[in-house]
Structures are given as C-alpha cells and as structure tokens.
Scaffold this active site. Structure first.
Site, PDB file in Angstrom:
ATOM      1  N   GLY A  11      31.698 -12.958  18.660  1.00  0.00           N
ATOM      2  CA  GLY A  11      32.366 -13.840  19.561  1.00  0.00           C
ATOM      3  C   GLY A  11      32.674 -13.381  21.068  1.00  0.00           C
ATOM      4  N   SER A  12      31.783 -12.254  21.616  1.00  0.00           N
ATOM      5  CA  SER A  12      32.087 -11.714  22.838  1.00  0.00           C
ATOM      6  C   SER A  12      31.289 -12.696  23.678  1.00  0.00           C
ATOM      7  CB  SER A  12      31.378 -10.325  22.916  1.00  0.00           C
ATOM      8  OG  SER A  12      30.072 -10.629  22.850  1.00  0.00           O
ATOM      9  N   ASN A  13      30.544 -13.369  23.412  1.00  0.00           N
ATOM     10  CA  ASN A  13      29.806 -14.414  24.490  1.00  0.00           C
ATOM     11  C   ASN A  13      30.871 -15.686  24.555  1.00  0.00           C
ATOM     12  OD1 ASN A  13      26.939 -13.713  25.605  1.00  0.00           O
ATOM     13  ND2 ASN A  13      27.060 -13.164  23.390  1.00  0.00           N
ATOM     14  N   MET A  89      24.915 -18.534  13.576  1.00  0.00           N
ATOM     15  CA  MET A  89      23.693 -17.734  12.616  1.00  0.00           C
ATOM     16  C   MET A  89      23.040 -19.038  11.868  1.00  0.00           C
ATOM     17  SD  MET A  89      23.514 -14.742  13.799  1.00  0.00           S
ATOM     18  CE  MET A  89      22.498 -13.937  12.589  1.00  0.00           C
ATOM     19  N   ARG A  90      23.210 -19.990  12.228  1.00  0.00           N
ATOM     20  CA  ARG A  90      22.335 -21.268  11.408  1.00  0.00           C
ATOM     21  C   ARG A  90      21.497 -21.871  12.437  1.00  0.00           C
ATOM     22  NH1 ARG A  90      24.255 -22.092   6.619  1.00  0.00           N
ATOM     23  NH2 ARG A  90      26.031 -20.879   6.143  1.00  0.00           N
ATOM     24  N   ASN A 106      21.505 -22.147  24.055  1.00  0.00           N
ATOM     25  CA  ASN A 106      21.555 -20.897  23.401  1.00  0.00           C
ATOM     26  C   ASN A 106      21.280 -19.614  23.927  1.00  0.00           C
ATOM     27  OD1 ASN A 106      21.853 -19.381  20.542  1.00  0.00           O
ATOM     28  ND2 ASN A 106      19.701 -19.295  20.567  1.00  0.00           N
ATOM     29  N   HIS A 108      19.839 -15.661  23.477  1.00  0.00           N
ATOM     30  CA  HIS A 108      19.079 -14.791  22.630  1.00  0.00           C
ATOM     31  C   HIS A 108      18.998 -13.423  23.190  1.00  0.00           C
ATOM     32  CE1 HIS A 108      16.368 -14.235  19.396  1.00  0.00           C
ATOM     33  NE2 HIS A 108      15.527 -13.296  20.245  1.00  0.00           N
TER      34      HIS A 108
HETATM   35  C1  GRF Z   1      24.353 -12.031  20.989  1.00  0.00           C
HETATM   36  O1  GRF Z   1      23.696 -10.870  21.192  1.00  0.00           O
HETATM   37  C2  GRF Z   1      23.469 -13.158  21.209  1.00  0.00           C
HETATM   38  O2  GRF Z   1      22.325 -13.083  21.943  1.00  0.00           O
HETATM   39  C3  GRF Z   1      22.988 -13.480  19.745  1.00  0.00           C
HETATM   40  O3  GRF Z   1      23.938 -13.231  18.959  1.00  0.00           O
HETATM   41  C4  GRF Z   1      24.980 -12.159  19.734  1.00  0.00           C
HETATM   42  C5  GRF Z   1      26.291 -12.692  19.525  1.00  0.00           C
HETATM   43  O4  GRF Z   1      27.159 -11.791  19.777  1.00  0.00           O
HETATM   44  N1  GRF Z   1      22.387 -14.774  19.743  1.00  0.00           N
HETATM   45  P1  GRF Z   1      28.430 -12.244  20.283  1.00  0.00           P
HETATM   46  O5  GRF Z   1      29.177 -12.932  18.825  1.00  0.00           O
HETATM   47  O6  GRF Z   1      28.882 -13.311  20.981  1.00  0.00           O
HETATM   48  O7  GRF Z   1      29.425 -11.241  20.397  1.00  0.00           O
END
Ligand code: GRF
Length: 200
Positions: A11-13, A89-90, A106, A108
């Site tokens: 969940g860093s994003n 992841m789904r 999303n 990526h």
């Molecule tokens: C990120 O690298 C994103 O691009 C991919 O999954 C990862 C999620 O990282 N879809 P986080 O959980 O946000 O740290």
C-alpha cells in the site's frame, strides 16, 4: 470527489495518494480502502490514517460475481466516484469495469504494453531492457491494457537488481499516480478512442 483505493499488499501507493491529498495536490475524500488480503500492510495504513477499510476475501464467496457484488455494494454505500487500483492483485470482471467505466485507474511498474502482468519489474530486468518505467492507465476489461494516462521512463543500470530497480520505480509511482488523479479530478483527461488527451 469520493475515492476508493484497492490494495492487496504494502500500500505504498495508497499512502502516496493519501499524502498528496493531505498536501492539497487535489481535492478528494479518500473514503475507502478495499483489500482482498487481511494481512496486507495497507490495512494498517488505513487504520493509522483513519480511513475506512473494507477487507474481503475471495474464498468466502462461491463465485467471482458474488465477491464483486459485495464490493460494489460497499462502493455504492460510500458513493464512490473514482476507483484507484494500487497493487490490487485481482482482475476486475467486465461487468465491474462496465459499471465504473472511465472511473477506474491502475498503476503498473513498466512502460505498457511492455511487461504486463504481476512481475513487471523482474520481467524488465530479466529481459535486459535499458529503460523501463511506470504507467498510469484507465482500466478496461483486459489486464494492463486500458488507455494510457501518464508514463515516465526509468533507466535500468547494469548494476541494478530487482530490488534497486523496484525502489526507483516506486519513487516515480508515488509522484505519477497522484498527478494522474489530480488530472482526473480536474476533468483534464479526455478519452478519444484509446487515446487520452490531457487538456491544458
Ligand atoms: C506497484 O509497483 C504497482 O505498480 C503495482 O503493484 C505495486 C504495488 O505496490 N501494480 P504498493 O502496494 O503500492 O506498495
């Protein structure tokens, strides 16, 4: 604008989106964090940040439709207007995507359409590319295939490992995703076919 962030892991994003919102980059209410993994660190982040989290496991449902229907129920309850997938992841079903058409983003960790799938960083290293990067895109019915909103290149050095490249990619992600959300909220993203025009 009411946002839901979908996560499965760290969940860093999600955190970067929260931080950008708090700093005033965009005006939004991050109302909900949807998570399919009760052990995900994103659940702890939501708790710490005072954001409602909704954890739901696929195995508790006999079909993907029922699983998604329960999520949609929660999104409706919160009157969610924008969904940001952040390490979720789904794959969302075509029916789900249709319901929120043009309102699901999303991120990526590669320059799409290269290195689709769950190992974008490792695949880039293994392939030996000199440049990879980050893509923020609209979600359509297929995996990692929707219209591209923003992309930024990241150089792969000869000394890079998967871990060092991941670190560089994540720091770009944490800037690019909030910027894409800002553009969406400001109404600056115009979809023309599968092209996204960024309005001035
Ligand atoms: C990120 O690298 C994103 O691009 C991919 O999954 C990862 C999620 O990282 N879809 P986080 O959980 O946000 O740290």
């Amino acid at each position: 604008m009411k946002i839901a962030v979908f996560c499965s892991g760290n969940g860093s994003n999600f955190q970067a989106i929260i931080d950008a919102c708090r700093k005033g980059l965009f005006k939004a209410d991050i109302s909900l964090m949807v998570c399919d993994n009760p052990n995900a660190f994103s659940v702890k982040r939501a708790e710490k940040e005072g954001i409602k989290s909704f954890t739901i496991e696929r195995k508790a449902f006999s079909s993907a439709e029922e699983f998604e229907a329960r999520i949609i129920e929660e999104l409706k309850k919160e009157r969610i207007e924008l969904i940001c997938l952040a390490g979720y992841m789904r794959i969302l079903s075509a029916g789900f995507v249709e319901k929120y058409k043009g309102r699901i983003l999303n991120i990526h960790p590669a320059l799409l359409p290269s290195f689709k799938g769950t190992h974008g960083i490792k695949d880039a290293i293994d392939h030996g590319v000199k440049t990879t990067g980050v893509t923020v895109h609209f979600v359509d019915e297929e995996m990692d295939s929707g219209p591209v909103i923003l992309q930024e290149a990241v150089k792969v050095e000869e000394t890079d490992t998967e871990a060092s490249l991941a670190e560089k990619i994540h720091s770009v992600e944490h800037r690019l995703y909030p910027e894409a959300i800002r553009l969406f909220i400001k109404g600056k993203l115009k979809l023309i076919g599968r092209r996204v025009k960024i309005l001035p």
